[in-house]
Design an enzyme around this catalytic site. Structure first.
Site, PDB file in Angstrom:
ATOM      1  N   ALA A 190       2.880  -0.522 -17.276  1.00 23.95           N
ATOM      2  CA  ALA A 190       3.734   0.270 -16.383  1.00 23.95           C
ATOM      3  C   ALA A 190       4.235  -0.584 -15.233  1.00 23.95           C
ATOM      4  O   ALA A 190       3.617  -1.587 -14.857  1.00 23.95           O
ATOM      5  CB  ALA A 190       2.956   1.475 -15.846  1.00 23.95           C
ATOM      6  N   ASP A 191       5.362  -0.152 -14.665  1.00 23.39           N
ATOM      7  CA  ASP A 191       5.894  -0.804 -13.473  1.00 23.39           C
ATOM      8  C   ASP A 191       6.608   0.246 -12.630  1.00 23.39           C
ATOM      9  O   ASP A 191       7.357   1.069 -13.156  1.00 23.39           O
ATOM     10  CB  ASP A 191       6.873  -1.923 -13.837  1.00 23.39           C
ATOM     11  CG  ASP A 191       7.171  -2.807 -12.634  1.00 23.39           C
ATOM     12  OD1 ASP A 191       6.430  -3.786 -12.440  1.00 23.39           O
ATOM     13  OD2 ASP A 191       8.113  -2.500 -11.896  1.00 23.39           O
ATOM     14  N   THR A 192       6.355   0.216 -11.319  1.00 22.57           N
ATOM     15  CA  THR A 192       6.950   1.181 -10.399  1.00 22.57           C
ATOM     16  C   THR A 192       7.886   0.484  -9.425  1.00 22.57           C
ATOM     17  O   THR A 192       7.545  -0.566  -8.876  1.00 22.57           O
ATOM     18  CB  THR A 192       5.847   1.922  -9.606  1.00 22.57           C
ATOM     19  OG1 THR A 192       4.975   2.597 -10.521  1.00 22.57           O
ATOM     20  CG2 THR A 192       6.457   2.944  -8.645  1.00 22.57           C
TER      21      THR A 192
END
Length: 198
Positions: free
Chosen positions: A77-79
């Site tokens: 994941a990446d935010t």
């Protein structure tokens, strides 16, 4: 139920984020955390903000340093935080954290978390979207937060679950947990579809 479908699967979370680990554990997932590995987190210039987080989550997945076994499911994941036309990742230093929080003060911004689910022969990516509205923050409040909490490992230089979230956030549209770093309800549904559609 999803957990029954995952009984013979080994879920690997490739993330250094303690918030993502906490959310996965609290949602009841049986998983292990991948050892840290290097990823050059860059994206093509001109890419729309809506696609960046998903692109980076897929990049993290493809950079995983070994081949997946047939029973393994890798989650990455990446935010990112988007305010106006600017994409805010993690601050590079204290001054950058102060600059980011000053930019967010009194404004609304979008939080986008891209997630990639991958096995040895399939891959699926999606993104969670939330809108966060900040009160106007004083310079003293911003400095207090930067000095006493941990903005350096967070996109946009803030954690919604920390002090600044309690005193500074006026409202949210979308998933609270997405703002923490993982749209866990969406992940549960996407993972259920992913293992069902084999």
């Amino acid at each position: 139920m999803l957990f029954d479908k995952l009984k013979n699967r080994r879920i690997i979370l490739a993330s250094n984020s303690p918030r993502r680990r906490e959310l996965m554990a609290d949602a009841g997932f049986d998983f292990e955390v991948a050892p840290k590995y290097e990823v050059v987190e860059c994206f093509p210039s001109g890419m729309s903000a809506g696609k960046v987080a998903t692109y980076l989550s897929r990049l993290k997945s493809k950079s995983f340093p070994r081949r997946l076994e047939p029973n393994e499911i890798l989650i990455t994941a990446d935010t990112i935080v988007v305010v106006g036309d600017e994409i805010l990742g993690k601050p590079i230093d204290r001054n950058d954290a102060i600059r980011m929080l000053t930019t967010l003060s009194g404004r609304s911004h979008k939080v986008i978390t891209g997630v990639t689910i991958r096995t040895d022969n399939r891959i699926k990516s999606f993104a969670g979207h939330s809108t966060v509205r900040f009160n106007k923050l004083s310079a003293e409040e911003i400095n207090y937060y930067v000095n006493n909490y941990s903005p350096m490992d967070k996109a946009g230089a803030y954690g919604i679950q920390e002090w600044i979230g309690y005193i500074g956030i006026k409202g949210i549209s979308g998933s609270f947990y997405n703002v923490m770093g993982l749209p866990i309800q969406q992940l549960y549904c996407e993972l259920d579809k992913f293992v069902t559609d084999v």
